[in-house]
Design a protein around this motif. Sequence first.
Motif, PDB file in Angstrom:
ATOM      1  N   ARG A   1       0.814  -1.219   0.000  1.00 61.67           N
ATOM      2  CA  ARG A   1       0.000   0.000   0.000  1.00 61.67           C
ATOM      3  C   ARG A   1       0.846   1.267   0.000  1.00 61.67           C
ATOM      4  O   ARG A   1       0.487   2.250  -0.599  1.00 61.67           O
ATOM      5  CB  ARG A   1      -0.917   0.028   1.218  1.00 61.67           C
ATOM      6  N   LYS A   2       1.965   1.262   0.679  1.00 63.91           N
ATOM      7  CA  LYS A   2       2.801   2.463   0.779  1.00 63.91           C
ATOM      8  C   LYS A   2       3.997   2.376  -0.169  1.00 63.91           C
ATOM      9  O   LYS A   2       5.123   2.665   0.216  1.00 63.91           O
ATOM     10  CB  LYS A   2       3.265   2.657   2.219  1.00 63.91           C
ATOM     11  N   ALA A   3       3.731   2.026  -1.416  1.00 59.90           N
ATOM     12  CA  ALA A   3       4.802   1.941  -2.406  1.00 59.90           C
ATOM     13  C   ALA A   3       5.275   3.346  -2.766  1.00 59.90           C
ATOM     14  O   ALA A   3       4.505   4.299  -2.760  1.00 59.90           O
ATOM     15  CB  ALA A   3       4.296   1.225  -3.650  1.00 59.90           C
ATOM     16  N   THR A   4       6.537   3.452  -3.094  1.00 62.97           N
ATOM     17  CA  THR A   4       7.095   4.750  -3.474  1.00 62.97           C
ATOM     18  C   THR A   4       6.712   5.071  -4.919  1.00 62.97           C
ATOM     19  O   THR A   4       6.326   4.182  -5.691  1.00 62.97           O
ATOM     20  CB  THR A   4       8.622   4.738  -3.361  1.00 62.97           C
ATOM     21  N   ALA A   5       6.842   6.336  -5.279  1.00 62.14           N
ATOM     22  CA  ALA A   5       6.539   6.761  -6.647  1.00 62.14           C
ATOM     23  C   ALA A   5       7.460   6.047  -7.643  1.00 62.14           C
ATOM     24  O   ALA A   5       7.026   5.668  -8.739  1.00 62.14           O
ATOM     25  CB  ALA A   5       6.680   8.265  -6.773  1.00 62.14           C
ATOM     26  N   GLY A   6       8.701   5.840  -7.254  1.00 68.67           N
ATOM     27  CA  GLY A   6       9.644   5.149  -8.127  1.00 68.67           C
ATOM     28  C   GLY A   6       9.252   3.711  -8.398  1.00 68.67           C
ATOM     29  O   GLY A   6       9.376   3.227  -9.528  1.00 68.67           O
ATOM     30  N   ARG A   7       8.775   3.029  -7.364  1.00 64.45           N
ATOM     31  CA  ARG A   7       8.352   1.633  -7.544  1.00 64.45           C
ATOM     32  C   ARG A   7       7.095   1.546  -8.410  1.00 64.45           C
ATOM     33  O   ARG A   7       6.951   0.638  -9.218  1.00 64.45           O
ATOM     34  CB  ARG A   7       8.100   0.973  -6.203  1.00 64.45           C
ATOM     35  N   ILE A   8       6.193   2.498  -8.235  1.00 59.84           N
ATOM     36  CA  ILE A   8       4.980   2.518  -9.045  1.00 59.84           C
ATOM     37  C   ILE A   8       5.345   2.792 -10.502  1.00 59.84           C
ATOM     38  O   ILE A   8       4.837   2.129 -11.416  1.00 59.84           O
ATOM     39  CB  ILE A   8       3.980   3.556  -8.508  1.00 59.84           C
ATOM     40  N   MET A   9       6.244   3.744 -10.727  1.00 59.45           N
ATOM     41  CA  MET A   9       6.674   4.051 -12.088  1.00 59.45           C
ATOM     42  C   MET A   9       7.360   2.848 -12.730  1.00 59.45           C
ATOM     43  O   MET A   9       7.132   2.542 -13.904  1.00 59.45           O
ATOM     44  CB  MET A   9       7.619   5.250 -12.088  1.00 59.45           C
ATOM     45  N   ALA A  10       8.163   2.126 -11.962  1.00 58.84           N
ATOM     46  CA  ALA A  10       8.834   0.934 -12.486  1.00 58.84           C
ATOM     47  C   ALA A  10       7.814  -0.147 -12.847  1.00 58.84           C
ATOM     48  O   ALA A  10       7.968  -0.843 -13.856  1.00 58.84           O
ATOM     49  CB  ALA A  10       9.836   0.405 -11.465  1.00 58.84           C
ATOM     50  N   ALA A  11       6.754  -0.282 -12.052  1.00 55.86           N
ATOM     51  CA  ALA A  11       5.717  -1.277 -12.337  1.00 55.86           C
ATOM     52  C   ALA A  11       4.963  -0.914 -13.614  1.00 55.86           C
ATOM     53  O   ALA A  11       4.691  -1.780 -14.454  1.00 55.86           O
ATOM     54  CB  ALA A  11       4.754  -1.383 -11.156  1.00 55.86           C
ATOM     55  N   VAL A  12       4.638   0.360 -13.775  1.00 59.16           N
ATOM     56  CA  VAL A  12       3.954   0.812 -14.997  1.00 59.16           C
ATOM     57  C   VAL A  12       4.869   0.608 -16.200  1.00 59.16           C
ATOM     58  O   VAL A  12       4.434   0.143 -17.256  1.00 59.16           O
ATOM     59  CB  VAL A  12       3.506   2.284 -14.861  1.00 59.16           C
ATOM     60  N   ALA A  13       6.142   0.924 -16.040  1.00 62.39           N
ATOM     61  CA  ALA A  13       7.107   0.747 -17.129  1.00 62.39           C
ATOM     62  C   ALA A  13       7.231  -0.720 -17.512  1.00 62.39           C
ATOM     63  O   ALA A  13       7.329  -1.044 -18.708  1.00 62.39           O
ATOM     64  CB  ALA A  13       8.460   1.309 -16.727  1.00 62.39           C
ATOM     65  N   SER A  14       7.201  -1.607 -16.536  1.00 63.62           N
ATOM     66  CA  SER A  14       7.313  -3.035 -16.863  1.00 63.62           C
ATOM     67  C   SER A  14       6.092  -3.514 -17.639  1.00 63.62           C
ATOM     68  O   SER A  14       6.206  -4.379 -18.505  1.00 63.62           O
ATOM     69  CB  SER A  14       7.534  -3.871 -15.602  1.00 63.62           C
ATOM     70  N   LEU A  15       4.922  -2.951 -17.348  1.00 65.36           N
ATOM     71  CA  LEU A  15       3.732  -3.280 -18.140  1.00 65.36           C
ATOM     72  C   LEU A  15       3.899  -2.817 -19.588  1.00 65.36           C
ATOM     73  O   LEU A  15       3.346  -3.422 -20.501  1.00 65.36           O
ATOM     74  CB  LEU A  15       2.481  -2.621 -17.543  1.00 65.36           C
ATOM     75  N   GLY A  16       4.657  -1.756 -19.769  1.00 64.70           N
ATOM     76  CA  GLY A  16       4.908  -1.235 -21.108  1.00 64.70           C
ATOM     77  C   GLY A  16       6.042  -1.927 -21.833  1.00 64.70           C
ATOM     78  O   GLY A  16       6.388  -1.566 -22.951  1.00 64.70           O
ATOM     79  N   GLY A  17       6.659  -2.901 -21.202  1.00 68.01           N
ATOM     80  CA  GLY A  17       7.718  -3.681 -21.843  1.00 68.01           C
ATOM     81  C   GLY A  17       9.127  -3.232 -21.514  1.00 68.01           C
ATOM     82  O   GLY A  17      10.080  -3.650 -22.168  1.00 68.01           O
ATOM     83  N   HIS A  18       9.277  -2.400 -20.507  1.00 68.42           N
ATOM     84  CA  HIS A  18      10.614  -1.900 -20.147  1.00 68.42           C
ATOM     85  C   HIS A  18      11.478  -3.017 -19.574  1.00 68.42           C
ATOM     86  O   HIS A  18      11.026  -3.819 -18.762  1.00 68.42           O
ATOM     87  CB  HIS A  18      10.483  -0.781 -19.118  1.00 68.42           C
ATOM     88  N   ILE A  19      12.707  -3.055 -20.019  1.00 68.97           N
ATOM     89  CA  ILE A  19      13.691  -4.005 -19.507  1.00 68.97           C
ATOM     90  C   ILE A  19      14.512  -3.278 -18.451  1.00 68.97           C
ATOM     91  O   ILE A  19      15.115  -2.233 -18.717  1.00 68.97           O
ATOM     92  CB  ILE A  19      14.590  -4.537 -20.636  1.00 68.97           C
ATOM     93  N   LYS A  20      14.514  -3.811 -17.258  1.00 68.28           N
ATOM     94  CA  LYS A  20      15.106  -3.159 -16.080  1.00 68.28           C
ATOM     95  C   LYS A  20      16.564  -2.724 -16.296  1.00 68.28           C
ATOM     96  O   LYS A  20      16.964  -1.656 -15.846  1.00 68.28           O
ATOM     97  CB  LYS A  20      15.012  -4.137 -14.915  1.00 68.28           C
ATOM     98  N   ASP A  21      17.344  -3.521 -16.994  1.00 67.61           N
ATOM     99  CA  ASP A  21      18.773  -3.234 -17.154  1.00 67.61           C
ATOM    100  C   ASP A  21      19.078  -2.236 -18.267  1.00 67.61           C
ATOM    101  O   ASP A  21      20.234  -1.970 -18.557  1.00 67.61           O
ATOM    102  CB  ASP A  21      19.533  -4.542 -17.426  1.00 67.61           C
ATOM    103  N   ASN A  22      18.039  -1.680 -18.905  1.00 69.12           N
ATOM    104  CA  ASN A  22      18.243  -0.732 -20.002  1.00 69.12           C
ATOM    105  C   ASN A  22      18.226   0.719 -19.555  1.00 69.12           C
ATOM    106  O   ASN A  22      18.018   1.606 -20.369  1.00 69.12           O
ATOM    107  CB  ASN A  22      17.173  -0.919 -21.077  1.00 69.12           C
ATOM    108  N   GLY A  23      18.382   0.989 -18.293  1.00 68.39           N
ATOM    109  CA  GLY A  23      18.351   2.359 -17.808  1.00 68.39           C
ATOM    110  C   GLY A  23      16.926   2.790 -17.482  1.00 68.39           C
ATOM    111  O   GLY A  23      16.012   1.983 -17.452  1.00 68.39           O
ATOM    112  N   PRO A  24      16.735   4.084 -17.258  1.00 68.62           N
ATOM    113  CA  PRO A  24      15.396   4.548 -16.882  1.00 68.62           C
ATOM    114  C   PRO A  24      14.409   4.441 -18.048  1.00 68.62           C
ATOM    115  O   PRO A  24      14.787   4.511 -19.214  1.00 68.62           O
ATOM    116  CB  PRO A  24      15.620   6.008 -16.500  1.00 68.62           C
TER     117      PRO A  24
END
Length: 62
Positions: free
Chosen positions: A9-32
């Motif tokens: 419930r108390k996720a940070t903005a960065g973690r939420i952004m990373a979750a949304v990015a992963s739904l969009g196909g972002h690969i974690k090791d490719n930078g922001p």
Amino acid sequence: MKRPKIMKRKATAGRIMAAVASLGGHIKDNGPAGWQVLGRGWAQLLELEQSFLIARQLMEEM
């Protein structure tokens, strides 16, 4: 599609952004994540929300 992890419930903005990015196909090791990836992730999240709301409504009608 990869099943997302349940977020606290108390996720940070960065973690939420990373979750949304992963739904969009972002690969974690490719930078922001860029705006296009975040946009695709946001669209995917909205689609998942709509599917959930429709399913819930159908279950209530049963």
